[in-house]
Motif scaffolding. Structure first.
Motif, mmCIF file in Angstrom:
data_model
loop_
_atom_site.group_PDB
_atom_site.id
_atom_site.type_symbol
_atom_site.label_atom_id
_atom_site.label_comp_id
_atom_site.label_asym_id
_atom_site.label_seq_id
_atom_site.Cartn_x
_atom_site.Cartn_y
_atom_site.Cartn_z
ATOM 1 N N GLU A 37 -7.790 0.142 3.260
ATOM 2 C CA GLU A 37 -6.881 -0.420 2.266
ATOM 3 C C GLU A 37 -6.328 -1.775 2.715
ATOM 4 O O GLU A 37 -6.146 -2.685 1.901
ATOM 5 C CB GLU A 37 -5.736 0.557 2.018
ATOM 6 C CG GLU A 37 -6.143 1.840 1.307
ATOM 7 C CD GLU A 37 -6.640 1.578 -0.100
ATOM 8 O OE1 GLU A 37 -6.122 0.648 -0.738
ATOM 9 O OE2 GLU A 37 -7.531 2.306 -0.566
ATOM 10 N N ILE A 77 0.865 -1.191 0.000
ATOM 11 C CA ILE A 77 0.000 0.000 0.000
ATOM 12 C C ILE A 77 0.896 1.235 0.000
ATOM 13 O O ILE A 77 1.661 1.462 0.943
ATOM 14 C CB ILE A 77 -0.931 0.003 1.226
ATOM 15 C CG1 ILE A 77 -1.829 -1.244 1.203
ATOM 16 C CG2 ILE A 77 -1.762 1.272 1.269
ATOM 17 C CD1 ILE A 77 -2.623 -1.431 2.473
ATOM 18 N N GLN A 78 0.833 2.030 -1.020
ATOM 19 C CA GLN A 78 1.645 3.234 -1.162
ATOM 20 C C GLN A 78 0.735 4.436 -1.358
ATOM 21 O O GLN A 78 -0.173 4.399 -2.188
ATOM 22 C CB GLN A 78 2.604 3.097 -2.354
ATOM 23 C CG GLN A 78 3.589 1.940 -2.245
ATOM 24 C CD GLN A 78 4.583 2.130 -1.099
ATOM 25 O OE1 GLN A 78 4.946 3.265 -0.769
ATOM 26 N NE2 GLN A 78 5.012 1.030 -0.500
ATOM 27 N N MET A 79 0.985 5.479 -0.562
ATOM 28 C CA MET A 79 0.222 6.718 -0.660
ATOM 29 C C MET A 79 1.162 7.901 -0.476
ATOM 30 O O MET A 79 2.250 7.763 0.113
ATOM 31 C CB MET A 79 -0.876 6.790 0.425
ATOM 32 C CG MET A 79 -1.914 5.722 0.376
ATOM 33 S SD MET A 79 -3.109 5.958 1.708
ATOM 34 C CE MET A 79 -4.075 4.457 1.545
ATOM 35 N N ASP A 80 0.719 9.046 -0.930
ATOM 36 C CA ASP A 80 1.455 10.281 -0.698
ATOM 37 C C ASP A 80 1.286 10.689 0.768
ATOM 38 O O ASP A 80 0.168 10.885 1.238
ATOM 39 C CB ASP A 80 0.935 11.390 -1.610
ATOM 40 C CG ASP A 80 1.777 12.653 -1.490
ATOM 41 O OD1 ASP A 80 2.913 12.570 -0.965
ATOM 42 O OD2 ASP A 80 1.298 13.723 -1.915
ATOM 43 N N LYS A 103 -3.022 14.245 4.605
ATOM 44 C CA LYS A 103 -3.086 13.403 3.396
ATOM 45 C C LYS A 103 -3.580 11.992 3.677
ATOM 46 O O LYS A 103 -4.256 11.393 2.844
ATOM 47 C CB LYS A 103 -1.702 13.336 2.752
ATOM 48 C CG LYS A 103 -1.195 14.692 2.262
ATOM 49 C CD LYS A 103 0.185 14.567 1.640
ATOM 50 C CE LYS A 103 0.694 15.915 1.142
ATOM 51 N NZ LYS A 103 2.053 15.819 0.555
ATOM 52 N N VAL A 104 -3.226 11.432 4.838
ATOM 53 C CA VAL A 104 -3.552 10.032 5.133
ATOM 54 C C VAL A 104 -4.238 9.973 6.491
ATOM 55 O O VAL A 104 -3.755 10.563 7.468
ATOM 56 C CB VAL A 104 -2.289 9.147 5.146
ATOM 57 C CG1 VAL A 104 -2.670 7.695 5.414
ATOM 58 C CG2 VAL A 104 -1.541 9.273 3.842
#
Length: 269
Positions: A250, A209-212, A241-242
């Motif tokens: 997720e 799981i990759q997010m900014d 952002k998260v």
């Protein structure tokens, strides 16, 4: 009748056989008649019991004396320590009094030295206040043509221009500074379905799981029970952002490996 009643109340006649036996043993001992082995053992036991009683009494008396002496010595030591503390406190109080007297004397000297200085300051301040009033009055009587009607407007425009330039410079400096990013450290507990779940594959899915604004950290397997282990993994996120809801959503998408996700710890950075 009274004598017979008195004898009736005595027990010595009922225990006559016991006394006779004791008297026989006494005379046998004085005459050198040997005693039987049972009698010798009994007398030795009685002697040992008497010695034991005497030793117990002596030890009890000694322990009482020792405890009394220990209590007295402890009281003496406490009294000595209290006297020493009292002397130290008296010394500290005397030192504080001396320091306080010095401070009072210094304050008195400073007050005396500041009194004439304040008088001179008030005199120097009062003199310039009167002069402009006299000059303005004389100027108004002598010549009315010297009054500048437009000078104040020019000064106001100059002040506004300087103020605008300063505000602009401040806004530019503020824009150059990097904005403070709010971050949080989160510790997640990812639980599998059973003990047959491949935990390495589960961790690989979580880290995929990759997010900014998301940065995964260290992880470890923690035993839960019955051979089942849970994945405990940490991460750092940017609050804007998260969010935790997005992370849980997720991670729970990997239904084949993940049963549930819990937040074990949440700290602001």
């Amino acid at each position: 009748m009274s004598g017979l009643q008195g004898l009736a109340q005595e027990n010595i006649w009922f225990d006559k056989s016991t006394y006779d036996e004791a008297e026989r043993h006494f005379y046998e001992g004085t005459n050198g008649i040997p005693q039987t082995s049972q009698e010798r053992d009994a007398s030795a036991i009685l002697q040992d019991i008497a010695k034991a009683r005497q030793n117990i009494q002596q030890s009890l008396a000694g322990s009482q004396n020792a405890s009394k002496s220990e209590d007295q010595s402890e009281l003496v030591s406490r009294l000595k320590s209290l006297e020493l503390d009292n002397k130290n406190l008296h010394k500290v109080v005397d030192d504080l009094r001396a320091v306080l007297s010095k401070l009072e004397s210094r304050m008195a000297v400073l007050e005396k030295s500041q009194a004439p200085a304040s008088k001179t300051v008030t005199v120097t301040k009062a003199a310039p206040v009167q002069k402009p009033k006299v000059e303005e009055h004389n100027g108004a009587d002598d010549d009315d043509d010297d009054i500048d009607l437009f000078g104040s407007d020019e000064e106001d425009e100059e002040a506004e221009r300087i103020k605008a330039e300063r505000v602009k410079e401040y806004a530019q400096r503020k824009a150059k500074k990097p904005a403070l990013i709010a971050k949080s450290s989160i510790l997640l507990d990812v639980k599998p379905w059973d003990d047959e779940t491949d935990m390495s594959k589960l961790e690989e899915c979580v880290r995929s799981i990759q997010m900014d604004g998301l940065l995964w950290g260290a992880s470890k397997l923690v035993p839960v029970g019955y051979g089942i282990e849970k994945l405990q993994i940490s991460c750092v996120v940017e609050d804007d952002k998260v969010g935790t809801d997005i992370l849980e959503e997720e991670i729970t998408k990997f239904e084949d490996y993940v049963q549930s996700v819990d937040i074990a710890a949440f700290n602001k950075i």
